[in-house]
Design a protein around this motif. Structure first.
Motif: not given
Length: 162
Positions: A17-20, A73-77, A89-90, A107-109
């Motif tokens: 969802h963060g990538v989107w 889950v916490l998703v951060l930039d 990265a997220l 991490a999702v670079p």
């Protein structure tokens, strides 16, 4: 998939969802995704004066679990440092709550321009044996695929070079 890895699946879903969210430019407002014991999900965007304050609030919620979630889950930039240098990265910080909490930070670079998503990197794992990290990765990608709109963006912009 055992309940033990539902937190990794949830991390994949909300990381996707963060990538989107960042695929069209701009930073991600910190988001907190959660799931109760019955599998009901929710999402809270942590809008604050700045992104660091949103991150602080999210980490506090992960630590204290004020709503009694089963997992969150916490998703951060953010930025991470790889061999190739500093990259966007997220960061997904996931917790399976219980008598012995399990934690995962992945991490999702990504590259903002032109947009690209790189291979996820496990940064921290707590409460799960190293031998089980393959199962965590499978659960994470099951979560990514479960978010149909986001997984389409992820797949269309996948760059496995880093």
């Amino acid at each position: 998939m055992t309940v033990m890895y539902d937190f990794a699946r949830l991390a994949g879903f909300f990381a996707a969802h963060g990538v989107w969210s960042v695929s069209d430019g701009g930073p991600l407002t910190p988001l907190l995704g959660y799931e109760d014991a019955d599998g009901q999900r929710g999402l809270t965007r942590l809008v604050a004066d700045d992104l660091a304050e949103g991150a602080r609030i999210g980490r506090e919620m992960l630590e204290n679990n004020p709503e009694g979630w089963a997992r969150a889950v916490l998703v951060l930039d953010a930025y991470i440092h790889l061999e190739s240098g500093k990259v966007d990265a997220l960061i997904a910080e996931a917790v399976e709550f219980g008598p012995v909490p399990k934690r995962l930070m992945i991490a999702v670079p990504y590259r903002p321009e032109p947009f690209a998503v790189h291979r996820p990197k496990f940064l921290e794992i707590d409460g799960v044996s190293e031998a089980e990290t393959g199962n965590l990765a499978d659960a994470f990608f099951n979560g990514v695929e479960a978010h149909s709109e986001a997984s389409a963006v992820w797949s269309a912009h996948l760059d496995e070079s880093i």
